[in-house]
Motif scaffolding. Structure first.
Motif, PDB file in Angstrom:
ATOM      1  N   MET A 124      92.247  20.828  35.718  1.00  0.00           N
ATOM      2  CA  MET A 124      93.215  20.407  36.759  1.00  0.00           C
ATOM      3  C   MET A 124      92.447  19.862  37.950  1.00  0.00           C
ATOM      4  SD  MET A 124      96.332  20.134  37.592  1.00  0.00           S
ATOM      5  CE  MET A 124      97.032  20.146  39.215  1.00  0.00           C
ATOM      6  N   LEU A 125      92.690  18.637  38.305  1.00  0.00           N
ATOM      7  CA  LEU A 125      91.970  18.038  39.419  1.00  0.00           C
ATOM      8  C   LEU A 125      92.603  18.456  40.735  1.00  0.00           C
ATOM      9  CD1 LEU A 125      89.703  16.117  40.191  1.00  0.00           C
ATOM     10  CD2 LEU A 125      91.343  14.251  40.082  1.00  0.00           C
ATOM     11  N   LEU A 126      91.731  18.909  41.621  1.00  0.00           N
ATOM     12  CA  LEU A 126      92.194  19.337  42.933  1.00  0.00           C
ATOM     13  C   LEU A 126      92.623  18.112  43.736  1.00  0.00           C
ATOM     14  CD1 LEU A 126      92.159  21.828  44.972  1.00  0.00           C
ATOM     15  CD2 LEU A 126      90.005  20.867  45.719  1.00  0.00           C
ATOM     16  N   ARG A 127      93.833  18.144  44.255  1.00  0.00           N
ATOM     17  CA  ARG A 127      94.312  17.030  45.084  1.00  0.00           C
ATOM     18  C   ARG A 127      94.391  17.493  46.529  1.00  0.00           C
ATOM     19  NH1 ARG A 127      93.447  12.169  43.606  1.00  0.00           N
ATOM     20  NH2 ARG A 127      93.849  11.884  41.408  1.00  0.00           N
ATOM     21  N   ARG A 128      93.343  17.246  47.251  1.00  0.00           N
ATOM     22  CA  ARG A 128      93.302  17.674  48.630  1.00  0.00           C
ATOM     23  C   ARG A 128      92.591  16.614  49.445  1.00  0.00           C
ATOM     24  NH1 ARG A 128      94.249  22.160  51.543  1.00  0.00           N
ATOM     25  NH2 ARG A 128      94.529  24.093  50.419  1.00  0.00           N
ATOM     26  N   GLY A 129      93.035  16.415  50.674  1.00  0.00           N
ATOM     27  CA  GLY A 129      92.405  15.407  51.499  1.00  0.00           C
ATOM     28  C   GLY A 129      90.922  15.694  51.688  1.00  0.00           C
ATOM     29  N   GLY A 130      90.125  14.640  51.676  1.00  0.00           N
ATOM     30  CA  GLY A 130      88.698  14.769  51.953  1.00  0.00           C
ATOM     31  C   GLY A 130      87.844  14.995  50.718  1.00  0.00           C
ATOM     32  N   TYR A 131      88.419  15.564  49.690  1.00  0.00           N
ATOM     33  CA  TYR A 131      87.585  15.913  48.527  1.00  0.00           C
ATOM     34  C   TYR A 131      87.853  14.979  47.350  1.00  0.00           C
ATOM     35  CZ  TYR A 131      87.035  20.342  51.013  1.00  0.00           C
ATOM     36  OH  TYR A 131      86.774  21.291  51.946  1.00  0.00           O
ATOM     37  N   ALA A 132      86.831  14.839  46.505  1.00  0.00           N
ATOM     38  CA  ALA A 132      87.022  14.168  45.227  1.00  0.00           C
ATOM     39  C   ALA A 132      87.557  15.157  44.199  1.00  0.00           C
ATOM     40  CB  ALA A 132      85.706  13.561  44.748  1.00  0.00           C
ATOM     41  N   GLY A 133      87.237  16.448  44.423  1.00  0.00           N
ATOM     42  CA  GLY A 133      87.748  17.490  43.539  1.00  0.00           C
ATOM     43  C   GLY A 133      86.939  17.686  42.266  1.00  0.00           C
ATOM     44  N   ARG A 134      85.818  17.012  42.161  1.00  0.00           N
ATOM     45  CA  ARG A 134      85.072  17.094  40.899  1.00  0.00           C
ATOM     46  C   ARG A 134      83.575  17.343  41.118  1.00  0.00           C
ATOM     47  NH1 ARG A 134      86.376  12.120  37.088  1.00  0.00           N
ATOM     48  NH2 ARG A 134      85.198  10.984  38.680  1.00  0.00           N
ATOM     49  N   ILE A 135      83.008  18.013  40.142  1.00  0.00           N
ATOM     50  CA  ILE A 135      81.555  18.204  40.089  1.00  0.00           C
ATOM     51  C   ILE A 135      81.044  17.445  38.874  1.00  0.00           C
ATOM     52  CG2 ILE A 135      79.678  19.862  39.757  1.00  0.00           C
ATOM     53  CD1 ILE A 135      81.475  22.024  40.906  1.00  0.00           C
TER      54      ILE A 135
END
Lengths: 642, 163
Positions: free
Chosen positions: A1-12
């Motif tokens: 599940m990809l994190l949807r938050r401002g500022g982040y890409a959400g992935r490593i």
């Protein structure tokens, strides 16, 4: 599940060089409120994945490139990133922040972090082009300088907008203070991150991203960012930095008697004028440059027109490089510093540790502990430009005495014995940067307690020394002002260091630059508390108390990494030079550092045991770090990665 | 009447390569920070220590207008600015390839051509440039202003040195 938050890409992005496997992972959302990003994320991963006793140059060690939620946005100085690994130079927590354009590009490619594991069988470089990840054969560029390798990779990629982080021959030969060079002249210099890349047979990391960074509340963010840009542009000292770069410090340091000279023996240097901003800019500077998103532009491009180093063309060096190849070695000549800096950039070596290790050798030779037999007939002496250039070449090639000096001053003194350890000016193996606790007590404490060793970037208080009385009074109260701004007293210094370290921790999670936060002191915790909710949409980050707790967690987490490697209060010590040898001359004449009272205060404020310097169970629980002592593994985010 | 159109005028000697203009441009037009869709491009030469801003115009004979097979690229006779008529554009991308400044871009996500529109006369890149490397003015006036500024700089330098 990809994190949807401002500022982040959400992935490593995770790359295993041994198996040539590439994986993209998400990270748990609670990291936002526990760590924010950057240093915090990296500290969590390194603690969980690099067990105690790991050889930093073994495939088990990780090399992490981290960004934060502000990276790649329009907030001033948002281009920075950090390399984190267990450090070859010190054997403990290692990190090195770097400017340039790499961090933003990684975010645009869609990753908050890059984690490199294992070791390649043959030399490779990593090419990240959005979702296309390639391990490319690097046999034809192995051995090349960082500049030539960067050019070759840019040619091969066919895209001049790719950003390259490369190691040079020093990293390949595992010089323990090898650097990673970003955009040719921006260095992730300290603690030997380049040697980690070398040990992994990884010549370079190239990144090209076409994606975007989105913030939670664009209108509010742009309002704050525009205001922030205005504050930087109108700040008189930031304007000075734009013009003179960090060279402004030479004259200031000379005036207060803290320009490290002759291996930190003294703090005043007769030849300082030829290392000063006015001299350099008028004789050598040909252009001003900036890192990504930076309105200051403190990078200077310089050219030597005459003399033995005529034709040298290079960015830099910063104040630290001027000090390391200037006053520290008794050389009052900018052209030497520029040439030495260029060699260090091309070989890929940290200028501070290189200069300090050479200073160690010169002083040992001067005192008769090293002889011509050790040095292949070279006479080591202060103020010898040609000698410095020769020694840098010998170090990078691990040739003769260079092989010993390539391991840093602590290891060199161990190998040489004969009492040379007196002249190895380091803390926990990291050579002391261009400050002196004798004339600036709080930096003595910073050097002693820094997670990576004698560090000037993680908790250096500037407002106590450089005349920011108003700022100091605002931060620590008018009743403490007289003692806080007195550079020669130990009182309240731990308060200033702890609060400064906390703010810098948040700075290093965003990630933004040292300049405009640490010096000149434009942005502070409350600015970050305004900024973070607009970027991330996480309202709890709008509380400075919350940010302080996140900072304390980060400091304690790094400390626990070091504790696990055996670090205690006994290691939080300064070289005798600062505690037993009084400053011989200048405004601080007769001063020494009384470290212990400051250490006591520091541990108390941090909630660490005063006897041992180890964080107490109570502190770990308060910071939700109890898992560190429960032996529980990190199963909550995908568990083991194989 | 002779019209002197305002243009984005660049002074590469002042450009530090910080790319804040690209950030502001993409934020204004796209609502996010995405330099790859910025209508202005900073070309950085790390080996030469040099940064050169590439902006739209001034093109006396605009290649994008010349090459467009369906007349979707049109020059406004009053403002001098070239705009895309999206109702005509067939996404042949000829303009992308022919733009001498490389600032006409194909947005592959939304499949459309994007190019600079001078922010309708109030360019964001100019407002955020920290060094004054990009100005929005008539080209002739730019040289006058530069001379005016350098004299001021020179005088303030004399004042500083003779203190």
């Amino acid at each position: 599940m990809l994190l949807r938050r401002g500022g982040y890409a959400g992935r490593i992005l995770r790359v295993d060089l041994s198996s040539e496997q590439v994986r993209v992972e998400s990270w748990p959302e609670r990291w936002v409120t526990e760590y924010i990003g950057g240093d915090g994320f990296a500290a969590h991963i390194l603690y969980k994945e690099v067990p105690a006793g790991t050889d930093p140059l073994s495939p088990t060690n990780r090399l992490i490139l981290a960004t934060g939620p502000v990276t790649g946005t329009m907030w001033p100085t948002s281009g920075r990133s950090v390399f984190v690994s267990k450090a070859p130079l010190t054997g403990i927590w290692g990190e090195s922040h770097v400017g340039g354009f790499l961090g933003a590009e990684l975010k645009y490619a869609g990753y908050d972090l890059l984690v490199i594991e294992g070791s390649a069988e043959r030399p490779v470089y990593l090419m990240i082009n959005d979702d296309d990840i390639d391990l490319v054969d690097a046999s034809s560029i192995w051995g090349l300088s960082t500049a030539d390798a960067t050019s070759a990779i840019l040619r091969a990629s066919g895209d001049p907008d790719a950003q390259v982080a490369a190691i040079g021959p020093a990293g390949e030969r595992r010089i323990r203070y090898a650097s990673i060079m970003v955009n040719r002249a921006r260095a992730a210099g300290r603690t030997g991150m380049g040697a980690v890349m070398g040990s992994k047979n990884l010549k370079a990391i190239a990144v090209r991203g076409h994606g975007s960074v989105e913030v939670a509340d664009l209108d509010e963010f742009l309002r704050l960012a525009r205001e922030a840009h205005r504050r930087v542009r109108e700040d008189p000292q930031a304007q000075q930095m734009s013009r003179w770069g960090t060279w402004v410090l030479t004259a200031v340091k000379q005036e207060i008697g803290e320009l490290p000279t002759f291996n930190h023996r003294t703090g005043v240097f007769d030849g300082w004028e030829r290392l000063s901003a006015e001299h350099i800019r008028s004789h050598y500077t040909v252009n001003d440059r900036a890192c990504f998103g930076c309105p200051v532009g403190c990078k200077k491009v310089n050219y030597v027109r005459e003399g033995p180093f005529a034709g040298t063309f290079e960015e830099g060096p910063e104040y630290e490089g001027l000090m390391a190849f200037g006053s520290l070695l008794g050389i009052g000549d900018y052209a030497t510093a520029l040439r030495a800096n260029q060699l260090c950039n091309r070989y890929g070596m940290d200028v501070i540790s290189a200069g300090a290790t050479i200073a160690f050798a010169i002083e040992s030779f001067e005192q008769g502990l090293l002889t011509k037999e050790d040095t292949d007939g070279l006479t080591l002496r202060w103020g010898d430009s040609k000698l410095v250039i020769r020694l840098l070449q010998m170090i990078a090639n691990r040739e003769g005495i260079g092989d010993i000096l390539a391991d840093g001053s602590r290891e060199a003194s161990r190998r040489l014995g004969r009492g040379t350890d007196r002249f190895a000016i380091h803390v926990k193996g990291l050579e002391v940067s261009g400050q002196d606790g004798r004339t600036h007590r709080s930096i003595g404490l910073s050097h002693a307690t820094g997670a990576r060793g004698a560090d000037h970037l993680r908790s250096l208080v500037t407002v106590d020394q450089l005349g920011y009385e108003k700022v100091a009074a605002e931060r620590w109260g008018a009743d403490r002002l007289l003692e806080i701004i007195d550079p020669y007293t130990e009182r309240y210094k731990a308060v200033a260091v702890v609060e400064t370290e906390n703010t810098y921790c948040i700075r290093d999670t965003l990630i933004v630059c040292w300049y405009t936060v640490s010096w000149p002191p434009i942005f502070w915790m409350r600015d970050f508390a305004q900024l973070l909710p607009a970027v991330t949409g996480e309202e709890s980050l709008g509380s400075t108390d919350q940010l302080i707790e996140i900072a304390e967690r980060q400091v304690t987490l790094k400390r626990m990494f070091n504790v696990r490697e055996g670090i205690t209060r006994e290691d939080d010590q300064l070289p005798d030079r600062f505690t037993k040898e009084p400053m011989p001359e200048g405004p601080g004449k007769g001063q020494v550092v009384h470290l212990n009272p400051m250490l006591d205060d520091y541990y108390r404020l941090r909630g660490w045991d005063v006897e041992t310097g180890i964080p107490t169970r109570e502190t770990l629980d308060r910071l939700s770090l109890g898992w560190m002592q429960d032996g529980e593994e990190g199963a909550e985010w995908g568990g083991r990665h194989r | 009447m002779v019209l002197l159109h305002k243009q984005l005028v660049v002074d590469y000697a002042r450009c530090t390569g910080c790319r804040i203009c690209e950030l502001a441009c993409s934020a204004h037009h796209e609502g996010r920070f995405q330099p790859s869709l910025a209508r202005i491009r900073i070309v950085r030469y790390d080996d030469l220590g040099l940064d050169i801003p590439n902006v739209c115009g001034p093109c006396e004979d605009a290649p994008c207008v010349e090459i467009c097979p369906v007349y979707a690229m049109q020059r406004d006779p009053v403002s001098g600015m070239v705009t895309v008529d999206y109702s005509r554009c067939i996404l042949c991308k000829s303009c992308v390839g022919t733009c001498p400044n490389g600032v006409i871009i194909l947005d592959t996500e939304r499949m459309r051509i994007v190019k600079c529109d001078h922010c309708d006369g109030d360019p964001e890149c100019v407002k955020v440039c920290p060094t004054g490397a990009i100005t929005y003015t008539t080209p002739g006036q730019a040289a006058i202003k530069k001379r005016y500024d350098s004299l001021h700089e020179y005088l303030s330098e004399i004042a500083r040195v003779s203190l």
